[in-house]
Scaffold this active site. Structure first.
Site, PDB file in Angstrom:
ATOM      1  N   HIS A   1      -9.306   9.665  -2.242  1.00 33.93           N
ATOM      2  CA  HIS A   1      -9.861   8.129  -1.779  1.00 33.93           C
ATOM      3  C   HIS A   1     -10.863   8.286  -0.626  1.00 33.93           C
ATOM      4  CE1 HIS A   1      -9.430   3.546  -1.368  1.00 33.93           C
ATOM      5  NE2 HIS A   1      -9.894   4.041  -0.151  1.00 33.93           N
ATOM      6  N   LEU A   2     -11.937   8.190  -0.882  1.00 37.76           N
ATOM      7  CA  LEU A   2     -13.032   8.577   0.305  1.00 37.76           C
ATOM      8  C   LEU A   2     -13.795   7.434   0.598  1.00 37.76           C
ATOM      9  CD1 LEU A   2     -14.115  12.199  -0.912  1.00 37.76           C
ATOM     10  CD2 LEU A   2     -12.108  11.242   0.515  1.00 37.76           C
ATOM     11  N   GLY A   3     -13.290   6.671   1.463  1.00 35.11           N
ATOM     12  CA  GLY A   3     -14.253   5.354   2.132  1.00 35.11           C
ATOM     13  C   GLY A   3     -14.336   5.862   3.653  1.00 35.11           C
ATOM     14  N   ASN A   4     -14.483   4.772   4.218  1.00 33.06           N
ATOM     15  CA  ASN A   4     -14.440   4.940   5.699  1.00 33.06           C
ATOM     16  C   ASN A   4     -13.212   5.127   6.353  1.00 33.06           C
ATOM     17  OD1 ASN A   4     -15.736   4.462   8.325  1.00 33.06           O
ATOM     18  ND2 ASN A   4     -14.493   2.848   8.869  1.00 33.06           N
TER      19      ASN A   4
ATOM     20  N   ASP B   1       0.729  -1.279  -0.055  1.00 34.57           N
ATOM     21  CA  ASP B   1       0.061   0.137   0.075  1.00 34.57           C
ATOM     22  C   ASP B   1       0.845   1.207   0.050  1.00 34.57           C
ATOM     23  OD1 ASP B   1      -2.401  -1.270  -0.047  1.00 34.57           O
ATOM     24  OD2 ASP B   1      -3.077  -0.551   1.832  1.00 34.57           O
TER      25      ASP B   1
ATOM     26  N   GLU C   1      -8.647  -2.047  -6.515  1.00 34.09           N
ATOM     27  CA  GLU C   1      -7.266  -2.724  -6.010  1.00 34.09           C
ATOM     28  C   GLU C   1      -7.166  -3.763  -6.167  1.00 34.09           C
ATOM     29  OE1 GLU C   1      -6.806  -0.327  -1.731  1.00 34.09           O
ATOM     30  OE2 GLU C   1      -9.158  -0.429  -2.198  1.00 34.09           O
TER      31      GLU C   1
ATOM     32  N   GLY D   1     -15.982   4.134  -1.794  1.00 37.10           N
ATOM     33  CA  GLY D   1     -17.318   4.011  -1.356  1.00 37.10           C
ATOM     34  C   GLY D   1     -17.944   5.443  -1.561  1.00 37.10           C
TER      35      GLY D   1
ATOM     36  N   GLU E   1     -17.243   7.568  -4.968  1.00 33.33           N
ATOM     37  CA  GLU E   1     -17.888   7.261  -5.802  1.00 33.33           C
ATOM     38  C   GLU E   1     -19.415   7.307  -5.977  1.00 33.33           C
ATOM     39  OE1 GLU E   1     -16.825   3.008  -6.485  1.00 33.33           O
ATOM     40  OE2 GLU E   1     -14.716   3.589  -6.258  1.00 33.33           O
ATOM     41  N   ASN E   2     -20.063   7.246  -4.750  1.00 33.97           N
ATOM     42  CA  ASN E   2     -21.315   7.286  -4.621  1.00 33.97           C
ATOM     43  C   ASN E   2     -22.124   8.676  -3.871  1.00 33.97           C
ATOM     44  OD1 ASN E   2     -21.486   4.311  -5.543  1.00 33.97           O
ATOM     45  ND2 ASN E   2     -20.320   3.961  -3.777  1.00 33.97           N
TER      46      ASN E   2
END
Length: 405
Positions: free
Chosen positions: A210-213, A150, A386, A332, A335-336
């Protein structure tokens, strides 16, 4: 015919995610997840893409060795067993490669030892990654096993971005510096965004969000990372689902001295009880937006704090790059969540950044531009992949890869 399949493994502390891909056309043959490993009742969900019909098993899975054995059995039922001569390699996600690993690496004893040596800077992730690797090596000792890190994409950062302004000797002794994370996603999305723009990666400057939890931003100049928001650990940077992101480091001393909290208690607070969940009790952006729409002031404040931090990083990375060709949202939330994209870009017209409301409202699994045709800087939504990135990097090392260009 040369083997063309790659099994991608992402081993967490109590889970194993996996995908089997055929690199001739980058198609997925099977995907699955084993969770709650070692917790009494474990769950496996396995989906062969040949049929699309999922199978679920609930039974005790004592450890990662038992989990991978179960995965192998499920794959074999579909004619996709780990003993297949068509399997070229197994690619492993490894969270922290430090400064030692700047690219995908075939795993041997020396590589294992170095990943283990990096455990102090990745105590939550590297031990689980190592367990998955060792288990897979025991199952197929004859097969190339590749570590994809990573942190690798971020090793191109200049020292001015990677160094913290603390005593150099102390920093070097304890490996304290900015490493960055989500690099596999940032690498994939930066190339995919260049493709969407119809240009070569070397010719574009990008801000990737990069926007997730977990959430991170990166500044990418000509395909190379020059800055990123996460640091020594994934705690630094943006406001996240459960992590605080940037704050005055003296908050930690204050909580310990005045609040009487232990090191572990502060660690838990900042990593699992902060960010959005600390601000409003929710870390699901969909739920937060629902509450905002219903007039919930606490949720609205949490959203505003999240967006404020995001805007600061967009502006900062614009300054670092000097010229920006696109801002790409992924993962997540990125994108949404159309409201997040709209709010993050609002007010940045002087920088050439504008969102087209109709385009932004469209939901799609495809990469797309959500800014107006005549916008000076493109705003893009680019789904990350990924697993495909790990498979491509793995296959490039052991065979002939078909890269995303």
């Amino acid at each position: 015919m040369s083997p063309t399949r790659v099994l991608v493994l992402n081993s967490g502390s109590s889970s194993v995610k996996y995908q089997l891909l055929d690199m001739r056309d980058s198609s997925r043959l099977a995907v699955g997840l084993v969770e709650r490993i070692g917790e009494g009742t474990s769950r496996l969900k396995h989906t062969p893409l040949t049929t699309g019909v999922s199978r679920e098993l609930t039974s005790p899975v004592a450890d990662h060795a038992a989990a991978l054995k179960t995965v192998a059995e499920e794959l074999a039922k579909d004619g996709l067993g780990l003993d297949s001569p068509e399997l070229a390699a197994i690619g492993h996600r490894v969270v922290h490669g430090g400064r030692s690993f700047t690219e995908p690496t075939v795993i041997d004893d020396d590589v294992l030892a170095e990943i283990e040596r990096l455990i102090p800077v990745a105590p939550l992730h590297n031990p689980a990654n190592l367990t998955g690797i060792r288990t897979a090596m025991a199952l197929r000792p004859d097969l190339p096993q590749v570590a994809v890190f990573d942190t690798a994409f971020h090793t191109t950062m200049p020292e001015s971005a990677a160094r913290y302004a603390i005593d150099v000797k102390t920093a070097d002794e304890h490996r304290v510096r900015r490493y960055g994370f989500h690099g596999t996603s940032h690498a994939y999305v930066s190339r995919a965004t260049a493709k969407l723009l119809g240009r070569a990666p070397k010719d574009v400057n990008l801000i990737v969000l990069h926007l997730g939890n977990g959430a991170s931003a990166s500044a990418v100049r000509g395909g190379r990372c020059v800055d990123t928001s996460m640091g020594l650990t994934p705690l630094e940077g943006l406001v996240m689902g459960t992590r605080s992101g940037d704050m005055d480091p003296a908050v930690i001393f204050h909580l310990m001295r005045v609040g009487g909290m232990s090191t572990d208690e502060v660690d838990t607070l900042l990593n699992t009880k902060s960010g959005l969940i600390g601000l409003c009790g929710d870390n699901d952006m969909r739920e937060i937006r629902r509450r905002v729409d219903e007039g919930d002031e606490q949720a609205a404040l949490a959203f505003d704090i999240y967006i404020h931090r995001l805007k600061k990083y967009i502006g900062a990375y614009y300054a670092v790059l000097g010229r920006v060709d696109a801002v790409a949202f992924t993962a997540g939330v990125g994108e949404n969540a159309a409201p997040v994209r709209a709010a993050a870009i609002a007010g940045l017209e002087e920088l050439g950044l504008v969102v087209d409301s109709e385009r932004n409202a469209v939901r799609s699994d495809e990469p797309r531009i959500v800014s107006p045709e005549d916008a000076r800087v493109a705003v893009a939504v680019v789904p990350t992949d990924e697993e495909l990135e790990i498979a491509q990097q793995t296959y490039a090392l052991v065979g002939t890869a078909h890269h995303l260009t």
